[in-house]
Design a protein around this motif. Structure first.
Motif, short mmCIF file in Angstrom:
data_model
loop_
_atom_site.label_atom_id
_atom_site.label_comp_id
_atom_site.label_asym_id
_atom_site.label_seq_id
_atom_site.Cartn_x
_atom_site.Cartn_y
_atom_site.Cartn_z
N ALA A 60 0.30 0.75 -11.61
CA ALA A 60 -0.44 0.00 -12.22
C ALA A 60 -0.67 -1.65 -11.57
O ALA A 60 -1.59 -1.85 -11.54
CB ALA A 60 -0.83 -0.04 -13.93
N ARG A 92 -3.02 -2.49 -4.60
CA ARG A 92 -3.50 -1.74 -3.48
C ARG A 92 -3.09 -0.56 -2.79
O ARG A 92 -3.09 0.10 -1.47
CB ARG A 92 -3.73 -3.62 -1.90
N LYS A 124 -2.20 2.68 -1.55
CA LYS A 124 -2.93 3.91 -1.82
C LYS A 124 -1.38 5.34 -1.72
O LYS A 124 -2.17 6.44 -1.24
CB LYS A 124 -2.68 3.60 0.18
N LEU A 160 1.58 9.67 -13.72
CA LEU A 160 -0.11 9.60 -13.04
C LEU A 160 -0.69 10.56 -14.09
O LEU A 160 -2.38 10.94 -14.09
CB LEU A 160 -0.74 10.04 -11.36
N ASP A 165 -3.02 15.04 -2.91
CA ASP A 165 -4.30 13.90 -3.05
C ASP A 165 -4.41 13.99 -4.16
O ASP A 165 -5.20 14.85 -5.23
CB ASP A 165 -5.38 14.20 -2.12
N THR A 166 -4.20 12.99 -5.05
CA THR A 166 -4.60 13.09 -6.68
C THR A 166 -5.83 12.22 -7.21
O THR A 166 -6.14 12.39 -8.38
CB THR A 166 -3.64 12.27 -7.16
N GLY A 167 -6.40 12.12 -5.99
CA GLY A 167 -7.99 11.33 -6.24
C GLY A 167 -7.89 9.61 -6.02
O GLY A 167 -9.04 9.18 -5.18
N ARG A 168 -6.49 9.30 -6.14
CA ARG A 168 -6.66 7.95 -6.41
C ARG A 168 -4.97 8.24 -5.09
O ARG A 168 -5.60 6.36 -4.61
CB ARG A 168 -6.21 7.50 -7.35
N TYR A 169 -4.70 8.40 -4.98
CA TYR A 169 -2.98 7.82 -4.24
C TYR A 169 -2.57 9.65 -3.52
O TYR A 169 -2.71 10.26 -4.03
CB TYR A 169 -1.85 7.36 -4.82
N ARG A 216 1.38 -1.02 -0.02
CA ARG A 216 -0.30 0.01 -0.41
C ARG A 216 0.75 0.72 0.04
O ARG A 216 0.49 2.40 -0.18
CB ARG A 216 -0.63 0.21 1.33
#
Length: 210
Positions: A131, A135, A137, A154, A170-174, A43
């Motif tokens: 990719a 998991r 984060k 990204l 915060d990238t929205g995904r990570y 993660r």
């Protein structure tokens, strides 16, 4: 998907020539793109710049065998992202826990400075590395070059997130956490201290476990 380049990756002529020269001088070294190291279900991803000539280029494991590795691995051990003992050898038995380490550029560059074209050429491996971590984060970037390359991998602009030690984005995904690089230059001058570095990884732990 190809998250790791082949040992004889031919894509960057300058780095290939440097690799060949290192191979000539030190045929018993690893002398190839340093593969990512750690937990495939991690993660947390730690992203460095590039292998050091006498570090990962020699040993074949990121941040192993040069000065930066001592602070990094000791910090990972303290914050629960590693277990065992770091002894600056790839066979020291150290394991990463919920963590993987990679580099924006996989081959050692002359003077520890990859060219922008080499960063761009190597970026597909970073894209695929990200990719391949289902998991993932949190990404800790070590230095501004790493930060910019992770952002570009990204699909963002290299300037999308501010620079600075301890800055979060915060990238929205990570969530990206910036850190000064744990190089001997930064640690010897006091620009980066052990408590400063540990705080970044403790924050990563808190974000992951939230």
């Amino acid at each position: 998907m190809r998250p790791e380049p082949p040992h004889d990756c031919p894509l960057c002529p300058r780095l290939v020539a440097y690799r060949a020269e290192n191979q000539r001088q030190n045929p018993d070294w690893f002398n190839g793109p340093a593969p990512s190291f750690g937990d495939p279900d991690a993660r947390l991803l730690v992203a460095g710049l590039a292998p050091g000539r006498t570090g990962a280029n020699r040993t074949g494991r990121p941040f192993t065998g040069d000065g930066a590795g001592w602070m990094l691995y000791e910090t990972l051990l303290k914050t629960g992202f590693a277990r065992g003992t770091y002894d600056a050898r790839p066979d020291d038995g150290l394991e990463l826990v919920d963590c993987m380490i990679t580099n924006a550029v996989r081959c050692a560059p002359p003077g520890n400075k990859p060219l922008p074209v080499e960063e761009t050429t190597c970026r597909p491996f970073l894209i695929d590395r990200l990719a391949a971590l289902p998991r993932l984060k949190v990404i800790v970037t070590l230095g501004d070059v790493s930060r910019r390359n992770v952002l570009k991998a990204l699909g963002l602009k290299g300037s999308a997130a501010p620079a600075g030690h301890g800055v979060e984005f915060d990238t929205g995904r990570y969530i990206i956490l910036n850190s000064y690089h744990c190089s001997r230059l930064n640690t010897n001058t006091g620009r980066l201290t052990a408590p400063m570095f540990e705080a970044v990884f403790q924050r990563a732990r808190d974000l992951i476990d939230a």
